[in-house]
Design an enzyme around this catalytic site. Structure first.
Site, PDB file in Angstrom:
ATOM      1  N   HIS A   1       0.819  -1.215   0.000  1.00  0.00           N
ATOM      2  CA  HIS A   1       0.000   0.000   0.000  1.00  0.00           C
ATOM      3  C   HIS A   1       0.851   1.263   0.000  1.00  0.00           C
ATOM      4  O   HIS A   1       2.082   1.214   0.188  1.00  0.00           O
ATOM      5  CB  HIS A   1      -0.932   0.003   1.227  1.00  0.00           C
TER       6      HIS A   1
ATOM      7  N   CYS B   1       3.233  -5.126   6.754  1.00  0.00           N
ATOM      8  CA  CYS B   1       2.820  -4.722   5.413  1.00  0.00           C
ATOM      9  C   CYS B   1       3.996  -4.105   4.645  1.00  0.00           C
ATOM     10  O   CYS B   1       5.015  -3.731   5.215  1.00  0.00           O
ATOM     11  CB  CYS B   1       1.664  -3.735   5.482  1.00  0.00           C
TER      12      CYS B   1
END
Length: 215
Positions: free
Chosen positions: A175, A191
């Site tokens: 992301h 992440c």
């Protein structure tokens, strides 16, 4: 309410546009031995963001190590075109583009002890996702909000690619970020963070259900 520092607390469950199908493509190929060789070509990520729902926070590229510039390189892998490979030790993400080449971007990765690795599927792709911290995260940090709306200060940034295994959400994402200074570091709860300009560039190039290998 502006949330500017939440992304260093980790990754989670983004809510955004439409739900897309899932499937699992597993398995890794061996890496090509030898030293990586750069192709003398830097692809530009400069573009007009007037069609974006929110303001894209750009960065000064000269503030970052040159090795984190997006560029096309000789791929050190033999995976098929469309595969994403994350080398957490080097803070790189590669998109295989064929003919022995890959698009490479600098990333931020998980802190030691919480970094995730494995093979997954890019089963969801969302523009300007919202952020829903997981119940476990909120138990550890009760001050976290239950929801952060999409926007320039959302920890997931301008785009998110959701990683699934066996049809189940891993809760790990590739992301954008509201903390660009973490690119090239170990800062997240697992992440993979990218500059917003870079995740926007990558987002449209990655096919749905592409294989994602994190090592």
């Amino acid at each position: 309410m502006q949330i500017k520092n939440l992304s260093r607390r980790g990754c989670l469950m983004g809510i955004g546009s439409s739900l897309l199908g899932t499937s699992l493509l597993s398995g890794c190929s061996s890496e090509t031995p030898g030293v990586e060789q750069r192709v003398p070509y830097n692809f530009s990520v400069a573009r007009n963001y007037e069609d974006e729902e929110f303001r894209v926070l750009r960065v000064r590229r000269n503030k970052f190590d040159d090795r984190f510039l997006p560029q096309v390189v000789r791929s050190p892998f033999r995976h098929k075109t469309g595969t994403l490979i994350v080398k957490t030790a080097d803070n790189y993400i590669y998109l295989q583009v064929g003919n022995g080449l890959a698009r490479r971007y600098g990333v931020g990765v998980g802190r030691r002890g919480v970094a995730w690795s494995g093979t997954a599927t890019a089963a969801l792709k969302r523009r300007w996702p919202a952020w829903h911290p997981t119940p476990r995260m909120r138990a550890l940090e009760p001050t976290l909000p239950a929801y952060v709306s999409p926007g320039e200060h959302n920890p997931l940034g301008a785009r998110a690619i959701y990683l699934f295994q066996n049809g189940e959400d891993t809760l790990y994402r590739i992301h954008g970020t509201s903390e660009p200074w973490t690119i090239g570091t170990r800062a997240s709860s697992g992440c993979i963070r990218m500059l917003n300009e870079d995740i926007i560039d990558l987002f449209d190039r990655v096919p749905l259900n592409a294989t994602v290998i994190v090592t």
